[in-house]
Scaffold this motif. Structure first.
Motif, mmCIF file in Angstrom:
data_model
loop_
_atom_site.group_PDB
_atom_site.id
_atom_site.type_symbol
_atom_site.label_atom_id
_atom_site.label_comp_id
_atom_site.label_asym_id
_atom_site.label_seq_id
_atom_site.Cartn_x
_atom_site.Cartn_y
_atom_site.Cartn_z
ATOM 1 N N GLU A 197 0.836 -1.206 0.000
ATOM 2 C CA GLU A 197 0.000 0.000 0.000
ATOM 3 C C GLU A 197 0.868 1.253 0.000
ATOM 4 O O GLU A 197 0.639 2.181 -0.770
ATOM 5 C CB GLU A 197 -0.938 0.016 1.199
ATOM 6 N N TYR A 198 1.871 1.281 0.850
ATOM 7 C CA TYR A 198 2.792 2.423 0.897
ATOM 8 C C TYR A 198 3.479 2.610 -0.459
ATOM 9 O O TYR A 198 3.552 3.717 -0.990
ATOM 10 C CB TYR A 198 3.840 2.218 1.992
ATOM 11 N N PHE A 199 3.968 1.528 -1.029
ATOM 12 C CA PHE A 199 4.700 1.586 -2.289
ATOM 13 C C PHE A 199 3.839 2.118 -3.426
ATOM 14 O O PHE A 199 4.240 3.026 -4.154
ATOM 15 C CB PHE A 199 5.254 0.203 -2.641
ATOM 16 N N LEU A 200 2.643 1.567 -3.593
ATOM 17 C CA LEU A 200 1.785 2.001 -4.694
ATOM 18 C C LEU A 200 1.343 3.451 -4.526
ATOM 19 O O LEU A 200 1.288 4.213 -5.492
ATOM 20 C CB LEU A 200 0.576 1.076 -4.820
ATOM 21 N N THR A 201 1.051 3.848 -3.288
ATOM 22 C CA THR A 201 0.681 5.238 -3.025
ATOM 23 C C THR A 201 1.865 6.154 -3.326
ATOM 24 O O THR A 201 1.702 7.245 -3.875
ATOM 25 C CB THR A 201 0.219 5.397 -1.566
ATOM 26 N N ARG A 202 3.055 5.707 -2.999
ATOM 27 C CA ARG A 202 4.271 6.488 -3.262
ATOM 28 C C ARG A 202 4.490 6.663 -4.761
ATOM 29 O O ARG A 202 4.810 7.763 -5.226
ATOM 30 C CB ARG A 202 5.456 5.782 -2.617
ATOM 31 N N VAL A 203 4.335 5.599 -5.544
ATOM 32 C CA VAL A 203 4.500 5.698 -6.994
ATOM 33 C C VAL A 203 3.487 6.688 -7.561
ATOM 34 O O VAL A 203 3.827 7.564 -8.356
ATOM 35 C CB VAL A 203 4.373 4.316 -7.675
ATOM 36 N N LEU A 204 2.229 6.577 -7.119
ATOM 37 C CA LEU A 204 1.192 7.490 -7.576
ATOM 38 C C LEU A 204 1.544 8.940 -7.231
ATOM 39 O O LEU A 204 1.464 9.830 -8.074
ATOM 40 C CB LEU A 204 -0.151 7.109 -6.955
ATOM 41 N N SER A 205 1.938 9.170 -6.011
ATOM 42 C CA SER A 205 2.292 10.511 -5.555
ATOM 43 C C SER A 205 3.483 11.063 -6.340
ATOM 44 O O SER A 205 3.485 12.223 -6.761
ATOM 45 C CB SER A 205 2.610 10.466 -4.059
ATOM 46 N N ASN A 206 4.489 10.231 -6.561
ATOM 47 C CA ASN A 206 5.680 10.673 -7.292
ATOM 48 C C ASN A 206 5.356 11.003 -8.746
ATOM 49 O O ASN A 206 5.879 11.972 -9.304
ATOM 50 C CB ASN A 206 6.784 9.632 -7.228
ATOM 51 N N LEU A 207 4.491 10.200 -9.374
ATOM 52 C CA LEU A 207 4.081 10.498 -10.749
ATOM 53 C C LEU A 207 3.289 11.805 -10.810
ATOM 54 O O LEU A 207 3.462 12.600 -11.728
ATOM 55 C CB LEU A 207 3.259 9.343 -11.325
ATOM 56 N N ASP A 208 2.433 12.013 -9.829
ATOM 57 C CA ASP A 208 1.657 13.250 -9.778
ATOM 58 C C ASP A 208 2.579 14.457 -9.605
ATOM 59 O O ASP A 208 2.396 15.493 -10.264
ATOM 60 C CB ASP A 208 0.638 13.166 -8.647
ATOM 61 N N PRO A 223 -7.270 -0.987 -2.484
ATOM 62 C CA PRO A 223 -7.805 -1.982 -3.428
ATOM 63 C C PRO A 223 -7.780 -1.482 -4.885
ATOM 64 O O PRO A 223 -7.465 -2.251 -5.791
ATOM 65 C CB PRO A 223 -9.239 -2.218 -2.946
ATOM 66 N N ASN A 224 -8.086 -0.207 -5.101
ATOM 67 C CA ASN A 224 -8.059 0.316 -6.464
ATOM 68 C C ASN A 224 -6.626 0.456 -6.981
ATOM 69 O O ASN A 224 -6.354 0.159 -8.138
ATOM 70 C CB ASN A 224 -8.794 1.656 -6.548
ATOM 71 N N LEU A 225 -5.716 0.898 -6.125
ATOM 72 C CA LEU A 225 -4.317 0.987 -6.552
ATOM 73 C C LEU A 225 -3.768 -0.399 -6.862
ATOM 74 O O LEU A 225 -3.036 -0.581 -7.844
ATOM 75 C CB LEU A 225 -3.467 1.677 -5.484
ATOM 76 N N LYS A 226 -4.109 -1.376 -6.059
ATOM 77 C CA LYS A 226 -3.656 -2.756 -6.288
ATOM 78 C C LYS A 226 -4.227 -3.283 -7.604
ATOM 79 O O LYS A 226 -3.526 -3.920 -8.385
ATOM 80 C CB LYS A 226 -4.079 -3.641 -5.104
ATOM 81 N N ARG A 227 -5.503 -2.987 -7.860
ATOM 82 C CA ARG A 227 -6.158 -3.411 -9.108
ATOM 83 C C ARG A 227 -5.462 -2.781 -10.317
ATOM 84 O O ARG A 227 -5.385 -3.386 -11.374
ATOM 85 C CB ARG A 227 -7.629 -3.010 -9.072
ATOM 86 N N HIS A 228 -4.945 -1.565 -10.149
ATOM 87 C CA HIS A 228 -4.276 -0.864 -11.243
ATOM 88 C C HIS A 228 -2.748 -0.837 -11.084
ATOM 89 O O HIS A 228 -2.076 0.021 -11.651
ATOM 90 C CB HIS A 228 -4.810 0.572 -11.342
ATOM 91 N N GLN A 229 -2.216 -1.779 -10.319
ATOM 92 C CA GLN A 229 -0.774 -1.834 -10.076
ATOM 93 C C GLN A 229 0.010 -1.886 -11.382
ATOM 94 O O GLN A 229 1.005 -1.177 -11.543
ATOM 95 C CB GLN A 229 -0.426 -3.039 -9.204
ATOM 96 N N LYS A 230 -0.431 -2.703 -12.323
ATOM 97 C CA LYS A 230 0.274 -2.831 -13.599
ATOM 98 C C LYS A 230 0.286 -1.492 -14.342
ATOM 99 O O LYS A 230 1.301 -1.102 -14.913
ATOM 100 C CB LYS A 230 -0.391 -3.915 -14.451
ATOM 101 N N LEU A 231 -0.822 -0.744 -14.298
ATOM 102 C CA LEU A 231 -0.893 0.571 -14.928
ATOM 103 C C LEU A 231 0.046 1.562 -14.242
ATOM 104 O O LEU A 231 0.777 2.300 -14.907
ATOM 105 C CB LEU A 231 -2.328 1.100 -14.894
ATOM 106 N N LEU A 232 0.037 1.577 -12.910
ATOM 107 C CA LEU A 232 0.919 2.490 -12.159
ATOM 108 C C LEU A 232 2.387 2.241 -12.504
ATOM 109 O O LEU A 232 3.124 3.171 -12.836
ATOM 110 C CB LEU A 232 0.721 2.313 -10.654
ATOM 111 N N LEU A 233 2.794 0.988 -12.418
ATOM 112 C CA LEU A 233 4.201 0.668 -12.664
ATOM 113 C C LEU A 233 4.551 0.798 -14.144
ATOM 114 O O LEU A 233 5.662 1.214 -14.486
ATOM 115 C CB LEU A 233 4.526 -0.727 -12.136
ATOM 116 N N GLY A 234 3.605 0.475 -15.019
ATOM 117 C CA GLY A 234 3.830 0.644 -16.454
ATOM 118 C C GLY A 234 4.017 2.113 -16.814
ATOM 119 O O GLY A 234 4.876 2.460 -17.633
ATOM 120 N N THR A 235 3.216 2.987 -16.192
ATOM 121 C CA THR A 235 3.351 4.422 -16.431
ATOM 122 C C THR A 235 4.702 4.913 -15.929
ATOM 123 O O THR A 235 5.411 5.651 -16.623
ATOM 124 C CB THR A 235 2.203 5.197 -15.756
ATOM 125 N N ARG A 236 5.070 4.478 -14.729
ATOM 126 C CA ARG A 236 6.381 4.854 -14.184
ATOM 127 C C ARG A 236 7.495 4.410 -15.138
ATOM 128 O O ARG A 236 8.423 5.173 -15.429
ATOM 129 C CB ARG A 236 6.581 4.205 -12.817
#
Length: 168
Positions: A92-103, A140-153
């Motif tokens: 959860e921390y990791f995915l939120t961090r990736v999202l925040s960093n991309l933003d 749950p939504n970040l986990k569902r879109h984990q591939k999108l988050l990491l793919g965007t990064r």
């Protein structure tokens, strides 16, 4: 008297604008909306959950604070390559961090003197990711879109690596 002045300054600083209103679906704000713990979203999450805490995915900068330079925001994003969802309790921390960093990188690219046209690809990819999340930054939504988050990064990283003048 000094205490009274400090108290009034602090009160003025904390009475800023309401940042809990999400962007309109399919457009609206050029950055991802900010989710506040008090807005009732994600009723099943714990109040101390990183994706539920006030200011996620990113906190607003202090009034008058400069947006970080692209190279600085990109360096912070690159640091996510040393982390992941493999450590128990860290996903959860990791995915939120990736999202925040991309933003944050999105904001930096938009504010860059080079102009948003220079960063058209990364801005488009980050915006598409933000639109797909639709303001739902729950784990749950970040986990569902984990591939999108990491793919965007990863796409942004590849683009930046081919533009070294933007991060050196």
């Amino acid at each position: 008297m000094l205490i009274a002045i400090l108290a009034s300054v602090l009160a003025a600083c904390s009475s800023g604008h309401d940042s809990t209103t999400p962007a309109a679906p399919g457009g609206g704000s050029p950055t991802a909306p900010i989710l506040s713990a008090s807005n009732g979203a994600n009723p099943g999450s714990s109040p101390t959950s990183p994706s539920r805490a006030a200011g996620y995915p990113t906190a607003e900068a202090a009034p008058g604070a400069a947006v970080p330079q692209v190279r600085d925001a990109f360096a912070v994003l690159q640091a996510t390559y040393n982390d992941g969802c493999t450590t128990p309790g860290n996903c959860e921390y990791f995915l939120t961090r990736v999202l925040s960093n991309l933003d944050d990188l999105y904001k930096s690219m938009k504010a860059s003197p080079k102009g948003s046209g220079h960063f058209a690809g990364p801005l488009t990819w980050i915006r598409a990711m933000q639109d797909t999340l639709r303001g739902d930054f729950s784990f749950p939504n970040l986990k569902r879109h984990q591939k999108l988050l990491l793919g965007t990064r990863d796409k942004v990283n590849t683009w930046m690596q081919s533009h070294p003048a933007d991060y050196r």
